[in-house]
Every structure is written in structure tokens, then in C-alpha cells.
Write a protein that holds these residues in place. Structure first.
Motif, short mmCIF file in Angstrom:
data_model
loop_
_atom_site.label_atom_id
_atom_site.label_comp_id
_atom_site.label_asym_id
_atom_site.label_seq_id
_atom_site.Cartn_x
_atom_site.Cartn_y
_atom_site.Cartn_z
N ILE A 55 0.85 -1.19 0.00
CA ILE A 55 0.00 0.00 0.00
C ILE A 55 0.89 1.25 0.00
N THR A 79 0.51 -3.32 -7.61
CA THR A 79 -0.95 -3.50 -7.51
C THR A 79 -1.31 -4.98 -7.67
N ARG A 82 -0.36 -6.81 -4.53
CA ARG A 82 -1.29 -6.51 -3.43
C ARG A 82 -2.61 -7.25 -3.61
N PHE A 88 -6.18 -8.06 3.48
CA PHE A 88 -6.12 -7.06 4.55
C PHE A 88 -7.35 -7.16 5.45
N PHE A 90 -8.93 -4.89 8.73
CA PHE A 90 -8.74 -3.64 9.48
C PHE A 90 -9.61 -3.61 10.73
N VAL A 108 -14.21 -8.16 -3.94
CA VAL A 108 -12.80 -8.54 -4.02
C VAL A 108 -12.60 -9.71 -4.97
N ILE A 111 -12.26 -8.59 -8.59
CA ILE A 111 -11.04 -7.91 -9.03
C ILE A 111 -9.81 -8.81 -8.93
N LYS A 154 -9.52 -14.84 -1.89
CA LYS A 154 -8.51 -14.97 -2.95
C LYS A 154 -7.35 -15.87 -2.52
P1 ADP Z 1 -6.62 -0.61 -5.80
O1 ADP Z 1 -6.99 0.59 -4.97
O2 ADP Z 1 -5.36 -0.43 -6.57
O3 ADP Z 1 -7.77 -1.12 -6.63
P2 ADP Z 1 -7.24 -2.75 -4.16
O4 ADP Z 1 -8.49 -2.06 -3.77
O5 ADP Z 1 -7.29 -3.87 -5.14
O6 ADP Z 1 -6.23 -1.72 -4.75
O7 ADP Z 1 -6.47 -3.22 -2.89
C1 ADP Z 1 -6.38 -4.59 -2.57
C2 ADP Z 1 -6.85 -4.83 -1.19
O8 ADP Z 1 -6.31 -3.85 -0.34
C3 ADP Z 1 -8.35 -4.76 -1.04
O9 ADP Z 1 -8.76 -5.92 -0.35
C4 ADP Z 1 -8.62 -3.53 -0.19
O10 ADP Z 1 -9.62 -3.83 0.77
C5 ADP Z 1 -7.31 -3.30 0.50
N1 ADP Z 1 -6.93 -1.89 0.69
C6 ADP Z 1 -5.93 -1.26 0.08
N2 ADP Z 1 -5.79 -0.03 0.55
C7 ADP Z 1 -6.71 0.15 1.47
C8 ADP Z 1 -7.05 1.23 2.34
N3 ADP Z 1 -6.39 2.38 2.36
N4 ADP Z 1 -8.10 1.06 3.15
C9 ADP Z 1 -8.76 -0.09 3.14
N5 ADP Z 1 -8.47 -1.14 2.37
C10 ADP Z 1 -7.44 -1.04 1.56
#
Ligand code: ADP
Ligand code: ADP
Length: 228
Positions: A55, A79, A82, A88, A90, A108, A111, A154
Motif C-alpha cells: 500500500i 498492484t 497486493r 487485509f 482492518f 474482491v 477484481i 482470494k
Molecule cells: P486498488 O486501490 O489499486 O484497486 P485494491 O483495492 O485492489 O487496490 O487493494 C487490494 C486490497 O487492499 C483490497 O482488499 C482492499 O480492501 C485493501 N486496501 C488497500 N488499501 C486500502 C485502504 N487504504 N483502506 C482499506 N483497504 C485497503
């Protein structure tokens, strides 16, 4: 070694003031292990975890996760890393209020590639009967189960949990920790968790104590020898 960090440094710039948030972190965690990062607020825990999860980026040093040098990846590769490798979780669940439980999880799985199916993960986290509910209709513990389901559908290699029980009462926290242990055992997922709670650290294979951007202590918990 699954996570291997060498001399990781990170500073934030605000105006003319530079704050060094990570001051040369060294860290190792085995594949399939459970690691806990303990430390006071502001010690750099989230920054460290966000760099491991792709991130955020470190300024220098090496962050290797399952053979991938994360700090060297370009934006697209970061990306992909990740999305495909990292789950993740939280403190405040981060569910979409207007989507049902299964829709929150599908977001999720659309994607990312999702090797596990919806029913399997709902079963694994114990909320199969709540599939069509909305987040507001669920307790905090159930919402955290949904967010764990979203993270594991995933089948990530690494599950990063930032204060996963920080908003929950004691007994709910215990059941969420048990669930994370089950995920670790069932899927072999390596878990790295941030917490303020020293009791949680007892379940970890390794505990990293962070203070002002430095690891000041590391402990390895003994694996109990089963009785004959
Ligand atoms: P992008 O923003 O590039 O599409 P993603 O949304 O695919 O990235 O990120 C992958 C994972 O990271 C997801 O499961 C998302 O929940 C989590 N994630 C990434 N950044 C954050 C954030 N700042 N807050 C909450 N979840 C995040
Ligand atoms: P912790 O998770 O241990 O509470 P953080 O990693 O969130 O610590 O923050 C460590 C330090 O870095 C804090 O002093 C915080 O204010 C600072 N910090 C974190 N993120 C940013 C940012 N995006 N910009 C500037 N400073 C930041």
C-alpha cells in the motif's frame, strides 16, 4: 524465509519537517507463521505493515515477501502483488454499507482471481446464514468475520491484520483470534498482525516490539511439546 526485511527506512515529509518513521527495520517471519507487531501508537506499525502489503513504499532497504522484492516493483506489479497475494483486515472492517455480506465479499473476488468459493469462505468464517444481510444488521464480531472472508477468498499468501480486535469486546476478540488461527492452519496462510494487546501476542510464533521506528525486542514463542 517468507518475510525478510533488511534495513528498511521510511520518512514522511511535511513542509520543511522530515520525520523518520522507520529507522532501519530488520525482520524475518517463516512461511505459515503468525507474527505480531506490538508497540505504542505512532511507533510505525501501520507504516511497516502497509509497506509489506504494497500500500505504501519504503525509501530504502529490502522487503522480500515470498521471494518478491516488494520495494523494487513498479506501480502495476505492486498492484498485482497486493491484489493477488495479500489479504487485509482492518479494525473497523471497511465493509461497504450498501452491499450485502456476499456482495461485499464478491467485490474482491471480482477484481482478483478467487480460488476459493463464496460458500466455502462463509462456512469457514461461520456466517453462512448471514449471506444476504447488510453490515448494519450484523454485530461487530460478525462484521469482522465478513472482512476476514473478503480477505481470504482470494487465498492470499499473507494476511495482514491491523488491530483486528481493536473494536471488539474480550470474548468476541477471542473468537476472532481463534478464527485467524483456523485460517492459518487450514490454508497455510502466513499472518502478520498489529495489536496493542499483549495477551494476543501469546498466540504468535514471533513477536516484534516496535518503538519509535525501531524493533527493540523480538521474541520467539515456544511451541508446546505435545504430551506422550
Ligand atoms: P486498488 O486501490 O489499486 O484497486 P485494491 O483495492 O485492489 O487496490 O487493494 C487490494 C486490497 O487492499 C483490497 O482488499 C482492499 O480492501 C485493501 N486496501 C488497500 N488499501 C486500502 C485502504 N487504504 N483502506 C482499506 N483497504 C485497503
Ligand atoms: P502506528 O501504526 O504505530 O500508530 P503509524 O505507522 O501510523 O504508527 O505512524 C507512525 C508515524 O508516522 C506517526 O508519527 C504518524 O504521524 C506518521 N505518519 C504516518 N502516515 C503518515 C503520512 N501519510 N504522512 C505523514 N506522516 C505520517
Amino acid at each position: 524465509m517468507f518475510i525478510h526485511i533488511l534495513n528498511l527506512k521510511k520518512s514522511y515529509q511535511s513542509g520543511v519537517v522530515t520525520t523518520e518513521v522507520l529507522k532501519g527495520i530488520e525482520m524475518k517471519l517463516e512461511k505459515g507463521g503468525i507474527g505480531v507487531i506490538l508497540g505504542p501508537s505512532g511507533s510505525g506499525k501501520s507504516t511497516l505493515m502497509n509497506i509489506i502489503g504494497g500500500i505504501d513504499r519504503g525509501d530504502s532497504g529490502s522487503v522480500v515477501v515470498d521471494g518478491i522484492e516488494v520495494n523494487q516493483l513498479d506501480d502495476n506489479k505492486l498492484t498485482t502483488y497486493r491484489r493477488e497475494q495479500i489479504g487485509f483486515v482492518f479494525q473497523f472492517y471497511n465493509l461497504v454499507p450498501s452491499l450485502t455480506v456476499s456482495e461485499n465479499i464478491e467485490v474482491v473476488s471480482h477484481i482478483s482471481h478467487s480460488p476459493l468459493n463464496m460458500d466455502e469462505v462463509l462456512e469457514a468464517v461461520g456466517i453462512k446464514d448471514k449471506k444476504h444481510r447488510f453490515p448494519r444488521e450484523l454485530s461487530g464480531g460478525e462484521q469482522q468475520r465478513v472482512s476476514i472472508a473478503r480477505a481470504i477468498i482470494k487465498n492470499p499468501k499473507l494476511l495482514l491484520c491491523d488491530e483486528p480486535t481493536g473494536a471488539l469486546d474480550y470474548s468476541t476478540s477471542r473468537s476472532i483470534l481463534q478464527l485467524l488461527q483456523q485460517v492459518n492452519e487450514k490454508y497455510g496462510t502466513t499472518i502478520l498482525m498489529i495489536t496493542h494487546n499483549t495477551a494476543i501476542a501469546a498466540m504468535a510464533d514471533r513477536v516484534f516490539k516496535l518503538r519509535s521506528g525501531e524493533i527493540v525486542a523480538e521474541s520467539v514463542n515456544q511451541i508446546p511439546v505435545p504430551a506422550e
